[in-house]
Structures are given as C-alpha cells and as structure tokens.
Design an enzyme around this catalytic site. Structure first.
Site, PDB file in Angstrom:
ATOM      1  N   ASP A  75       0.862  -1.176   0.000  1.00 49.96           N
ATOM      2  CA  ASP A  75       0.000   0.000   0.000  1.00 49.96           C
ATOM      3  C   ASP A  75       0.900   1.227   0.000  1.00 49.96           C
ATOM      4  OD1 ASP A  75      -1.804   2.000   0.311  1.00 49.96           O
ATOM      5  OD2 ASP A  75      -2.671   1.272   2.196  1.00 49.96           O
ATOM      6  N   LEU A  76       1.088   1.814  -1.186  1.00 52.69           N
ATOM      7  CA  LEU A  76       2.006   2.935  -1.326  1.00 52.69           C
ATOM      8  C   LEU A  76       1.445   4.243  -0.781  1.00 52.69           C
ATOM      9  CD1 LEU A  76       3.476   2.180  -4.856  1.00 52.69           C
ATOM     10  CD2 LEU A  76       4.351   1.510  -2.613  1.00 52.69           C
ATOM     11  N   LYS A  77       0.188   4.235  -0.370  1.00 49.35           N
ATOM     12  CA  LYS A  77      -0.388   5.418   0.267  1.00 49.35           C
ATOM     13  C   LYS A  77      -0.105   5.438   1.768  1.00 49.35           C
ATOM     14  CE  LYS A  77      -4.107   5.830  -3.114  1.00 49.35           C
ATOM     15  NZ  LYS A  77      -5.583   5.836  -3.345  1.00 49.35           N
ATOM     16  N   ARG A 100       0.370   8.829 -13.356  1.00 49.92           N
ATOM     17  CA  ARG A 100       0.400  10.164 -13.961  1.00 49.92           C
ATOM     18  C   ARG A 100       1.586  10.942 -13.406  1.00 49.92           C
ATOM     19  NH1 ARG A 100      -5.053  13.275 -15.663  1.00 49.92           N
ATOM     20  NH2 ARG A 100      -6.445  11.496 -15.910  1.00 49.92           N
ATOM     21  N   GLY A 140      -5.061   9.518 -21.595  1.00 47.30           N
ATOM     22  CA  GLY A 140      -5.164   9.040 -22.969  1.00 47.30           C
ATOM     23  C   GLY A 140      -5.084   7.533 -23.042  1.00 47.30           C
ATOM     24  N   HIS A 141      -5.397   7.021 -24.209  1.00 45.56           N
ATOM     25  CA  HIS A 141      -5.268   5.602 -24.491  1.00 45.56           C
ATOM     26  C   HIS A 141      -4.699   5.438 -25.895  1.00 45.56           C
ATOM     27  CE1 HIS A 141      -6.994   3.919 -20.875  1.00 45.56           C
ATOM     28  NE2 HIS A 141      -8.005   4.774 -20.952  1.00 45.56           N
ATOM     29  N   ASP A 142      -4.500   4.200 -26.290  1.00 43.17           N
ATOM     30  CA  ASP A 142      -3.840   3.897 -27.565  1.00 43.17           C
ATOM     31  C   ASP A 142      -4.461   4.673 -28.724  1.00 43.17           C
ATOM     32  OD1 ASP A 142      -1.852   1.684 -28.765  1.00 43.17           O
ATOM     33  OD2 ASP A 142      -3.558   1.874 -30.115  1.00 43.17           O
ATOM     34  N   ILE A 143      -5.784   4.711 -28.796  1.00 44.17           N
ATOM     35  CA  ILE A 143      -6.456   5.392 -29.901  1.00 44.17           C
ATOM     36  C   ILE A 143      -6.085   6.870 -29.950  1.00 44.17           C
ATOM     37  CG2 ILE A 143      -8.531   5.820 -28.494  1.00 44.17           C
ATOM     38  CD1 ILE A 143     -10.197   5.495 -31.012  1.00 44.17           C
ATOM     39  N   TYR A 145      -3.226   8.284 -28.770  1.00 41.56           N
ATOM     40  CA  TYR A 145      -1.827   8.445 -29.162  1.00 41.56           C
ATOM     41  C   TYR A 145      -1.660   8.251 -30.669  1.00 41.56           C
ATOM     42  CZ  TYR A 145      -1.694   7.324 -24.167  1.00 41.56           C
ATOM     43  OH  TYR A 145      -1.946   7.264 -22.826  1.00 41.56           O
ATOM     44  N   ASP A 171       0.728   1.421 -27.667  1.00 49.30           N
ATOM     45  CA  ASP A 171       1.128   0.727 -26.445  1.00 49.30           C
ATOM     46  C   ASP A 171       2.316  -0.192 -26.702  1.00 49.30           C
ATOM     47  OD1 ASP A 171      -0.898   1.980 -25.098  1.00 49.30           O
ATOM     48  OD2 ASP A 171      -2.192   0.223 -24.935  1.00 49.30           O
TER      49      ASP A 171
END
Length: 353
Positions: A75-77, A100, A140-143, A145, A171
């Site tokens: 748990d990195l939080k 992000r 964003g996603h592949d489409i 980019y 990707d």
C-alpha cells in the site's frame, strides 16, 4: 540467440509498479531476457487481472504479460508501504512506474527520494504524454496516441475512414521504446554508478516511428492520401486481396523480381511491367486498374488454394491468418514464446484482491 536459454539480463533486478498493458509489456521483455522482475501491486490489484477473457481468477491478458515475474503487494499510500518499497529499491537496478506525472513524488517516492536511496537506480516513468510538456497531465489511451501521431489517419482505406488496428500499436511501440531506453540507462549506470530518470511517453513512439509518412511531408508538403500510397494500398503489388471463400491474402511483392514471379504464377506475364519500379504511380488510374485485375483473379480460388500455389514461388505471399491459426502456426511454435494457459501459471500468483 535464444534469449530464454541464455538469459543475458540475468542478475538484473527490476521493480514493476505499472498496470494495464504498456508497462507490463515493457518489463515482460526484460523478464524474457532473464531479468528478475517483481510486480508490485497495491491492495486493489492491477485492473488487468480482470481485463479480457479468462477461465480462472486471473485473465489470460494478465497472465500473458506477467510470465516469470515475482509478485508483491504494497500500500504505497501508507508509510509502511512506502518504506517497504524504498527498501526494495535500494537493492534494485531499476524501477518502472506508470502513474500520472507527479504521483510518485506526491507519495514521497519521487526521483530525488529514490536516487538518494540508491544512486545507481534507473527510474523509468511510462506515461501517455511524458513527464513534461503541454499535455503531460492529460489522460489518454492507444487510440488517442495514434490519432495525435498521424498514424491513425494513415491507417485507412481509399474512402479515408480510419480503421482501428487490432494491435494496440502505440502501447506496443511505447513498451518497446521504454524497454530500450531503460536498458541504455542501465548500461550507463553500470559504467558510471549513477542512474537516471527515463521519461517514456506512449504518444512519442508512433510519431517517432512513422518515418515514411513524415518523409513524404518533408518532400511534398503532405503525406499520401490514405489508401493511395505505395505501402497503404495504392500499388497492386502490395495489398490485401479477398479470395473466393471470403478469406484474404497479403501480397507483398514490393520488389520487381517478386512481382514478376507472382505474375508468372498467376499466368499473367502481361502484368509484369505494371509495377511502381517501372514507373507506374501508386494510387493512379493504371495502378487501380491492375489492382482490379488482381481482385478478380484472387476471387477465383479459396485462400488455402492460393497459398498452396503461391507460397513456394518466393513472391512474398502469406494468408491472412485468424489469431487461433497464427498461434498454432509452425513458425510461431518454433520462434515465439507462447504464454501458458491461465490454468498453469509460471509462478504462484497472489489471489486477486
């Protein structure tokens, strides 16, 4: 070289904090080459565990891109999770994250903190639009980019309507670029003792690799219209043709010798001179006329019949295989790692949260 037997990256320790597809694809390449990759998941788990088909608690997609990896849950939080990751980073060669921009720093795990804990550590941050720049914070996603790169516009027929490729190109290219940059940074760290922060943006990869269309713009001010270029359907020697059974053949007779061999095999030696190298412009009326001739010819037989006739002719002809056919093809069986079934994972996996 057989990467699986040789293990050229044996001894390298990689921490993988990425999720979904691009980051795990990048670290899978390193694992395939012998690196020890530890997949670090937060308590909710990687959503890719449930992405796509599966016959068990873990999806086939997740299994395919996590072959041979180890697993840890942190748990990195929470302070305890962050401390545990820093302890792991002190003994690692690289850490790959896909949050992000700014997320790692907000959690107290940014580049300065990691570099202080392990000066030779390479941090590879994979994001959509990079760690800096005007779009750094965008999702964003592949489409997206592909659209931004100009590649999606080129992936169209003569009607100009872009078609989504079945392969997530951005990707896949982004994963390859990230793995390459990471390995280069590891070589530098081995030489200097100092790591670096690698910024890998998925949107960069398809744009950087789309060199043919960019060359057309530099030469003529614009790229060829979709479906009219030499490699996009405008030349009869390079394209996809429908057969009598509704299946398709991929014709790649780009060189004149292959085109000549194809014309001889089709018993149409009169078409041999109708080639781009002999002055016939791709996308022009003559090219479209010859393409129409080939369309009529290929409609006269089933795909398998054409493949049996043309594959021995050394004229760059292949059947357009369905994925189940491709996975069973002798070429891939001899050359490519095929992921194990979800029923037999390579290592014990923690249960999905």
């Amino acid at each position: 070289m057989d990467a699986h037997a040789a293990g050229p990256l044996a001894g390298l320790r990689i921490l993988d904090l990425t999720r979904f597809l691009p980051g795990p694809l990048a670290t899978q390449q390193l694992a395939d080459l012998g690196a020890e990759v530890t997949k670090v998941e937060e308590p909710a788990g990687d959503p890719a565990r449930r992405m796509g088909p599966g016959r068990g608690p873990v999806s086939e997609v997740f299994l395919a891109i996590h072959q041979g990896k180890r697993f840890a849950t942190l748990d990195l939080k929470a302070a305890q999770g962050r401390d545990a990751l820093l302890a792991m980073a002190r003994d690692a060669d690289a850490l790959v994250e896909g949050f992000r921009p700014g997320t790692m720093a907000k959690r107290g795990l940014g580049w300065e903190t990691l570099h202080a804990a392990n000066p030779r550590l390479v941090l590879c941050s994979i994001s959509g639009y990079g760690q800096s720049g005007p779009w750094a914070r965008r999702a964003g996603h592949d489409i997206n980019y592909l659209a931004l790169s100009g590649a999606l516009h080129q992936n169209a027929g003569r009607d100009g309507m872009p078609v989504l490729p079945g392969l997530p190109v951005a990707d896949a290219l982004g994963a390859q670029a990230a793995a390459t940059a990471l390995l280069a940074a590891l070589i530098e760290a081995g030489r200097t003792g100092r790591g670096r922060h690698v910024d890998a943006a998925l949107a960069d990869a398809p744009f950087a690799q789309h060199v043919l269309a960019q060359a057309e713009v530099r030469a003529d001010g614009r790229a060829e219209a979709p479906g009219h270029g030499l490699l996009t359907g405008g030349a009869p020697c390079y394209g996809v043709y429908r057969c009598a059974d509704g299946r398709h053949l991929a014709v790649g007779a780009l060189e004149f010798k292959f085109w000549t061999a194809l014309c001889e095999a089709l018993r149409r030696p009169d078409l041999a001179a109708c080639h781009w190298s002999q002055g016939m412009a791709p996308g022009g009326a003559d090219s479209l006329r010859v393409r129409g001739e080939l369309e009529r010819i290929f409609l006269s037989r089933d795909m398998d019949a054409w493949a049996a006739l043309l594959e021995p002719c050394d004229c760059c002809i292949t059947p357009v295989l369905r994925m189940e056919e491709a996975m069973a093809h002798p070429y891939h069986a001899a050359r490519v790692r095929v992921p194990a079934s979800v029923s037999s994972p390579p290592r014990p996996m923690p249960p999905a949260p």
